[in-house]
Design an enzyme around this catalytic site. Structure first.
Site, PDB file in Angstrom:
ATOM      1  N   ASP A   1       0.903  -1.168  -0.041  1.00 54.96           N
ATOM      2  CA  ASP A   1      -0.274   0.090   0.036  1.00 54.96           C
ATOM      3  C   ASP A   1       0.958   1.231   0.084  1.00 54.96           C
ATOM      4  OD1 ASP A   1      -3.203   0.635   1.124  1.00 54.96           O
ATOM      5  OD2 ASP A   1      -1.844   2.284   1.078  1.00 54.96           O
TER       6      ASP A   1
ATOM      7  N   ASN B   1     -12.439  -3.504   3.427  1.00 53.16           N
ATOM      8  CA  ASN B   1     -13.445  -2.189   3.475  1.00 53.16           C
ATOM      9  C   ASN B   1     -14.709  -2.296   2.462  1.00 53.16           C
ATOM     10  OD1 ASN B   1     -11.798  -1.300   5.712  1.00 53.16           O
ATOM     11  ND2 ASN B   1     -10.767  -0.267   4.076  1.00 53.16           N
TER      12      ASN B   1
ATOM     13  N   GLY C   1     -15.635   2.434   4.348  1.00 48.45           N
ATOM     14  CA  GLY C   1     -14.437   3.111   4.251  1.00 48.45           C
ATOM     15  C   GLY C   1     -13.753   2.768   2.810  1.00 48.45           C
ATOM     16  N   GLN C   2     -14.489   2.064   1.758  1.00 50.66           N
ATOM     17  CA  GLN C   2     -13.991   1.818   0.534  1.00 50.66           C
ATOM     18  C   GLN C   2     -13.526   2.954  -0.245  1.00 50.66           C
ATOM     19  OE1 GLN C   2     -15.967  -0.986  -1.702  1.00 50.66           O
ATOM     20  NE2 GLN C   2     -14.356  -1.812  -3.083  1.00 50.66           N
TER      21      GLN C   2
ATOM     22  N   HIS D   1     -10.558  -5.591  -2.635  1.00 52.75           N
ATOM     23  CA  HIS D   1      -9.080  -5.915  -2.292  1.00 52.75           C
ATOM     24  C   HIS D   1      -9.173  -6.023  -0.691  1.00 52.75           C
ATOM     25  CE1 HIS D   1     -10.327  -1.530  -1.957  1.00 52.75           C
ATOM     26  NE2 HIS D   1      -9.336  -1.372  -1.073  1.00 52.75           N
TER      27      HIS D   1
ATOM     28  N   HIS E   1      -6.850  -5.769   2.525  1.00 49.08           N
ATOM     29  CA  HIS E   1      -5.824  -5.519   3.178  1.00 49.08           C
ATOM     30  C   HIS E   1      -5.206  -6.391   4.024  1.00 49.08           C
ATOM     31  CE1 HIS E   1      -6.972  -0.975   2.617  1.00 49.08           C
ATOM     32  NE2 HIS E   1      -7.841  -1.419   2.248  1.00 49.08           N
TER      33      HIS E   1
HETATM   34  P1  5GP Z   1      -9.807   1.326   0.681  1.00 46.78           P
HETATM   35  O1  5GP Z   1      -9.860   2.608   1.283  1.00 46.78           O
HETATM   36  O2  5GP Z   1     -10.325   1.328  -0.722  1.00 46.78           O
HETATM   37  O3  5GP Z   1     -10.105  -0.046   1.441  1.00 46.78           O
HETATM   38  O4  5GP Z   1      -8.175   1.022   0.382  1.00 46.78           O
HETATM   39  C1  5GP Z   1      -7.566   1.685  -0.636  1.00 46.78           C
HETATM   40  C2  5GP Z   1      -6.205   1.671  -0.344  1.00 46.78           C
HETATM   41  O5  5GP Z   1      -5.403   1.742  -1.630  1.00 46.78           O
HETATM   42  C3  5GP Z   1      -5.742   2.606   0.347  1.00 46.78           C
HETATM   43  O6  5GP Z   1      -5.009   2.182   1.721  1.00 46.78           O
HETATM   44  C4  5GP Z   1      -4.676   3.626  -0.344  1.00 46.78           C
HETATM   45  O7  5GP Z   1      -3.536   3.884   0.338  1.00 46.78           O
HETATM   46  C5  5GP Z   1      -4.265   2.638  -1.463  1.00 46.78           C
HETATM   47  N1  5GP Z   1      -3.930   3.135  -2.817  1.00 46.78           N
HETATM   48  C6  5GP Z   1      -4.557   3.836  -3.313  1.00 46.78           C
HETATM   49  N2  5GP Z   1      -4.059   4.267  -4.532  1.00 46.78           N
HETATM   50  C7  5GP Z   1      -2.683   3.589  -4.465  1.00 46.78           C
HETATM   51  C8  5GP Z   1      -1.696   3.364  -5.475  1.00 46.78           C
HETATM   52  O8  5GP Z   1      -1.694   3.926  -6.717  1.00 46.78           O
HETATM   53  N3  5GP Z   1      -0.758   2.594  -5.231  1.00 46.78           N
HETATM   54  C9  5GP Z   1      -0.810   1.704  -4.048  1.00 46.78           C
HETATM   55  N4  5GP Z   1       0.164   0.825  -4.022  1.00 46.78           N
HETATM   56  N5  5GP Z   1      -1.782   1.839  -3.319  1.00 46.78           N
HETATM   57  C10 5GP Z   1      -2.725   2.898  -3.466  1.00 46.78           C
END
Ligand code: 5GP
Ligand code: ZN
Length: 116
Positions: free
Chosen positions: A33, A89, A95-96, A102, A104
């Site tokens: 991340d 999420n 919180g998505q 995906h 984490h």
């Molecule tokens: P969500 O909030 O949708 O569960 O998680 C999305 C995650 O993607 C976040 O933790 C954010 O830091 C990560 N993220 C967003 N854009 C990028 C990217 O361009 N590269 C990487 N490696 N992580 C990303």
């Protein structure tokens, strides 16, 4: 393997956008991340576009969610021999922020409960 050309994680799957990968096979890609919330924080994404967990659980015998979790567990054991956390999420209240399913995988510190 269907990808969405406008989706960030599809672009990482297709290598259009680079990522620091830790696992890649026919079913999943995992990478660090870019805004880590633990000493190790990797994301595990399916290699086909699906926005939601429910997209993978509609029919009996669909093992795509299990594959995602199997990869998350493999990486959890690799990076967190003393334990780790797997989080999905889902939707706005969950919180998505990236609408490509995906998981984490967080490891390397003691996690708190309840989460924020
Ligand atoms: P969500 O909030 O949708 O569960 O998680 C999305 C995650 O993607 C976040 O933790 C954010 O830091 C990560 N993220 C967003 N854009 C990028 C990217 O361009 N590269 C990487 N490696 N992580 C990303
Ligand atoms: Zn996608």
């Amino acid at each position: 393997m269907a990808l969405d050309p406008n989706c960030l994680f599809c672009k990482i799957v297709s290598r259009e956008i680079p990522a620091d990968e830790v696992l890649r096979d026919d079913h999943v890609v995992a990478f660090h991340d870019r805004n880590p919330q633990a000493p190790t924080h990797v994301l595990v994404v399916p290699t086909e576009h699906a926005a939601h967990l429910s997209d993978f659980t509609r029919s009996a015998g669909d093992d795509r969610a299990a594959r995602l979790l199997a990869a998350a567990s493999e990486l959890g054991r690799r990076f967190g021999p003393d334990g780790y956390r797997v989080v999905i999420n889902e939707g706005n209240d969950g919180g998505q922020t990236v609408h490509h399913l995906h998981a984490h995988v967080l490891a390397g510190r003691r996690m708190n409960w309840p989460p924020g």
